[in-house]
Design a protein around this motif. Structure first.
Motif, PDB file in Angstrom:
ATOM      1  N   PHE A 124      11.005  56.305  32.612  1.00 48.27           N
ATOM      2  CA  PHE A 124      10.873  57.103  33.831  1.00 48.27           C
ATOM      3  C   PHE A 124       9.964  56.404  34.832  1.00 48.27           C
ATOM      4  CE2 PHE A 124      12.118  60.584  30.939  1.00 48.27           C
ATOM      5  CZ  PHE A 124      13.278  60.916  31.603  1.00 48.27           C
ATOM      6  N   ALA A 125       8.943  55.732  34.326  1.00 48.94           N
ATOM      7  CA  ALA A 125       8.026  55.034  35.224  1.00 48.94           C
ATOM      8  C   ALA A 125       8.803  53.989  36.023  1.00 48.94           C
ATOM      9  CB  ALA A 125       6.913  54.375  34.435  1.00 48.94           C
ATOM     10  N   ARG A 126       9.757  53.336  35.359  1.00 51.11           N
ATOM     11  CA  ARG A 126      10.534  52.305  36.062  1.00 51.11           C
ATOM     12  C   ARG A 126      11.567  52.890  36.996  1.00 51.11           C
ATOM     13  NH1 ARG A 126      10.408  49.460  31.244  1.00 51.11           N
ATOM     14  NH2 ARG A 126      12.393  50.319  30.631  1.00 51.11           N
ATOM     15  N   ALA A 127      11.997  54.110  36.674  1.00 52.39           N
ATOM     16  CA  ALA A 127      13.105  54.683  37.439  1.00 52.39           C
ATOM     17  C   ALA A 127      12.672  55.121  38.850  1.00 52.39           C
ATOM     18  CB  ALA A 127      13.675  55.894  36.697  1.00 52.39           C
ATOM     19  N   ARG A 128      11.376  55.261  39.045  1.00 51.68           N
ATOM     20  CA  ARG A 128      10.920  55.771  40.353  1.00 51.68           C
ATOM     21  C   ARG A 128      10.453  54.666  41.274  1.00 51.68           C
ATOM     22  NH1 ARG A 128       8.399  59.315  37.755  1.00 51.68           N
ATOM     23  NH2 ARG A 128       6.388  58.356  38.150  1.00 51.68           N
ATOM     24  N   GLY A 129      10.611  54.931  42.579  1.00 54.27           N
ATOM     25  CA  GLY A 129      10.163  53.955  43.568  1.00 54.27           C
ATOM     26  C   GLY A 129       8.703  54.084  43.881  1.00 54.27           C
TER      27      GLY A 129
ATOM     28  N   VAL B 252     -14.245  68.949  55.732  1.00 52.60           N
ATOM     29  CA  VAL B 252     -12.818  68.903  56.044  1.00 52.60           C
ATOM     30  C   VAL B 252     -12.109  68.019  55.012  1.00 52.60           C
ATOM     31  CG1 VAL B 252     -11.121  68.173  57.769  1.00 52.60           C
ATOM     32  CG2 VAL B 252     -13.274  69.228  58.506  1.00 52.60           C
ATOM     33  N   LEU B 253     -10.946  68.498  54.537  1.00 54.87           N
ATOM     34  CA  LEU B 253     -10.130  67.701  53.614  1.00 54.87           C
ATOM     35  C   LEU B 253      -9.140  66.857  54.420  1.00 54.87           C
ATOM     36  CD1 LEU B 253      -9.176  70.546  51.084  1.00 54.87           C
ATOM     37  CD2 LEU B 253     -10.971  68.836  50.808  1.00 54.87           C
ATOM     38  N   VAL B 254      -8.919  65.632  54.000  1.00 60.71           N
ATOM     39  CA  VAL B 254      -7.951  64.753  54.666  1.00 60.71           C
ATOM     40  C   VAL B 254      -7.046  64.121  53.625  1.00 60.71           C
ATOM     41  CG1 VAL B 254      -7.637  62.923  56.359  1.00 60.71           C
ATOM     42  CG2 VAL B 254      -9.864  64.041  56.148  1.00 60.71           C
ATOM     43  N   THR B 255      -5.741  64.166  53.881  1.00 59.24           N
ATOM     44  CA  THR B 255      -4.809  63.510  52.966  1.00 59.24           C
ATOM     45  C   THR B 255      -3.611  62.980  53.742  1.00 59.24           C
ATOM     46  OG1 THR B 255      -3.579  63.717  50.899  1.00 59.24           O
ATOM     47  CG2 THR B 255      -3.501  65.604  52.384  1.00 59.24           C
ATOM     48  N   THR B 256      -2.943  61.978  53.206  1.00 59.89           N
ATOM     49  CA  THR B 256      -1.744  61.452  53.867  1.00 59.89           C
ATOM     50  C   THR B 256      -0.732  61.009  52.824  1.00 59.89           C
ATOM     51  OG1 THR B 256      -0.943  59.886  55.539  1.00 59.89           O
ATOM     52  CG2 THR B 256      -2.637  59.073  54.046  1.00 59.89           C
ATOM     53  N   ASP B 257       0.533  61.179  53.159  1.00 61.51           N
ATOM     54  CA  ASP B 257       1.605  60.797  52.240  1.00 61.51           C
ATOM     55  C   ASP B 257       2.863  60.539  53.064  1.00 61.51           C
ATOM     56  OD1 ASP B 257       2.715  60.228  49.811  1.00 61.51           O
ATOM     57  OD2 ASP B 257       2.245  62.159  48.909  1.00 61.51           O
ATOM     58  N   ALA B 258       3.678  59.614  52.615  1.00 59.32           N
ATOM     59  CA  ALA B 258       4.891  59.274  53.349  1.00 59.32           C
ATOM     60  C   ALA B 258       6.131  59.601  52.530  1.00 59.32           C
ATOM     61  CB  ALA B 258       4.889  57.786  53.698  1.00 59.32           C
ATOM     62  N   LEU B 259       7.188  59.947  53.237  1.00 64.94           N
ATOM     63  CA  LEU B 259       8.505  60.160  52.619  1.00 64.94           C
ATOM     64  C   LEU B 259       9.413  59.085  53.207  1.00 64.94           C
ATOM     65  CD1 LEU B 259       9.388  62.418  50.693  1.00 64.94           C
ATOM     66  CD2 LEU B 259      10.339  63.626  52.651  1.00 64.94           C
ATOM     67  N   VAL B 260       9.903  58.188  52.369  1.00 71.34           N
ATOM     68  CA  VAL B 260      10.644  57.023  52.857  1.00 71.34           C
ATOM     69  C   VAL B 260      12.072  57.022  52.313  1.00 71.34           C
ATOM     70  CG1 VAL B 260      10.660  54.491  52.981  1.00 71.34           C
ATOM     71  CG2 VAL B 260       8.474  55.721  52.914  1.00 71.34           C
ATOM     72  N   GLU B 261      13.012  56.899  53.242  1.00 65.00           N
ATOM     73  CA  GLU B 261      14.435  56.835  52.870  1.00 65.00           C
ATOM     74  C   GLU B 261      14.686  55.650  51.933  1.00 65.00           C
ATOM     75  OE1 GLU B 261      16.901  56.118  56.265  1.00 65.00           O
ATOM     76  OE2 GLU B 261      18.745  56.601  55.212  1.00 65.00           O
ATOM     77  N   HIS B 262      15.552  55.826  50.969  1.00 64.08           N
ATOM     78  CA  HIS B 262      15.927  54.837  49.948  1.00 64.08           C
ATOM     79  C   HIS B 262      14.824  54.623  48.904  1.00 64.08           C
ATOM     80  CE1 HIS B 262      19.248  54.210  52.525  1.00 64.08           C
ATOM     81  NE2 HIS B 262      18.629  53.408  53.376  1.00 64.08           N
ATOM     82  N   VAL B 263      13.617  55.127  49.159  1.00 63.50           N
ATOM     83  CA  VAL B 263      12.557  55.039  48.152  1.00 63.50           C
ATOM     84  C   VAL B 263      12.374  56.415  47.523  1.00 63.50           C
ATOM     85  CG1 VAL B 263      10.114  54.570  47.719  1.00 63.50           C
ATOM     86  CG2 VAL B 263      11.392  53.170  49.362  1.00 63.50           C
TER      87      VAL B 263
END
Ligand SMILES: [Mg+2]
Length: 329
Positions: free
Chosen positions: A324-329, A49-60
């Motif tokens: 670009f690396a700095r521009a992202r949260g 079984v594959l398992v993954t997790t990721d979050a989507l965060v407001e303002h980030v």
């Protein structure tokens, strides 16, 4: 107090933090593949079984003014589905932890979860649970389980001499993000690419099932950054031909920088042994997307290079990578 001298997460960085944490996680025979790839592979009985997790965060990761509630839910799910795609798997079940301010409109939250459930259904998965808690800003943390292919494609399988491919086109999503940052009402094809990722599930599954990809990763942080991850895991270097990178000419002068370092593309980056090139060509029409050879894998000592039309090494910093690396949260 000594506490203020402790390094912060920002000082260590995401990958520095992982380097500290990962060696302490327990391994075992039922952990087929531990942390460090797009998904973990765990064993239940005789099933992987594959398992993954990721979050989507407001303002980030986003502002509420950029997207309809449904789109927020869709994206929270689809970025996880992309990690399943990059192992060659098939999404099956997900749970979602939602955090929202107390005054968040209930109808909007319902729309977010409708969007999420719909995106899951479109890729053959179901939402089977979740949790709601209070927080200062909206966030959605999705954990997705997927059916593993017989041989999940790891980041670590690339060898010197392999050829480097990407699906689709790169740079539009990052261009869309920058438009939204300037004007939250911006619309159009680039903005749509940012708001609605299309994980390459069919391509990932076929490349894995046919054993054509020797290593694979999805492009979330930008082509060069994710290629760095693949190279590090495989113990190899890579040469990228700048002229071959599929970035739309409409992006103009910034096209190459956005394609190399913009991120949010959710395309697949993968390597193929030379002897498997014919099989890849045979498979191409069934993958459901454009395929571009952008370079090759070389020895580790050669590092990661971007080459111009005369095969001279380009200065990656001048391409805007650091910016670009700095521009992202
Ligand atoms: Mg990934």
């Amino acid at each position: 107090m000594a506490a203020h001298r402790q390094p912060t997460i920002a000082a260590i960085g995401e990958f520095g933090f992982l380097r500290r944490l990962l060696p302490r996680l327990p391994a075992g025979p039922d952990v087929v593949l531990g942390p460090g790839d797009d998904c973990a592979v765990v064993r239940f009985g005789n099933r992987n079984v594959l398992v993954t997790t990721d979050a989507l965060v407001e303002h980030v990761h986003f502002e509420r003014s950029w997207m309809k509630p449904r789109q927020i839910g869709r994206k929270a799910y689809l970025v996880n589905a992309s990690d399943i795609a990059s192992m060659g798997g098939r999404p099956r079940f997900c749970v979602v932890a939602t955090a929202a301010p107390a005054d968040f409109p209930a109808a909007d939250l319902e729309q977010i979860h409708r969007g999420l459930a719909q995106a899951a259904a479109e890729t053959g998965a179901r939402v089977v649970g979740g949790n709601l808690s209070r927080a200062r800003e909206l966030s959605l943390s999705v954990t997705l389980l997927g059916a593993a292919p017989r041989r999940p494609v790891r980041r670590s399988g690339a060898r010197s001499g392999d050829l480097l491919f990407v699906t689709g086109t790169l740079g539009e999503a990052a261009a869309g993000l920058r438009r939204l940052q300037r004007d939250s009402a911006a619309r159009g094809a680039f903005v749509r690419r940012f708001l609605e990722p299309r994980p390459r599930l069919r391509a990932g599954e076929l490349l894995a099932a046919e054993g054509v990809a020797s290593a694979m990763i999805d492009i979330s942080d930008g082509l060069l950054q994710d290629l760095r991850h693949l190279c590090a895991a495989s113990g190899v270097g890579a040469e990228v031909e700048a002229g071959a990178v599929p970035c739309p000419p409409r992006l103009g002068r910034r096209a190459l920088g956005l394609a190399l370092a913009g991120g949010e593309d959710y395309e697949l980056l993968f390597t193929v042994r030379q002897r498997d090139l014919k099989r890849l060509a045979t498979l191409h029409s069934r993958l459901g997307c454009r395929l571009t050879r952008i370079g090759r894998i070389v020895s580790k000592s050669a590092g990661l290079q971007v080459l111009d039309a005369r095969a001279n090494e380009m200065n990656i910093e001048e391409l805007g990578f650091d910016h670009f690396a700095r521009a992202r949260g």
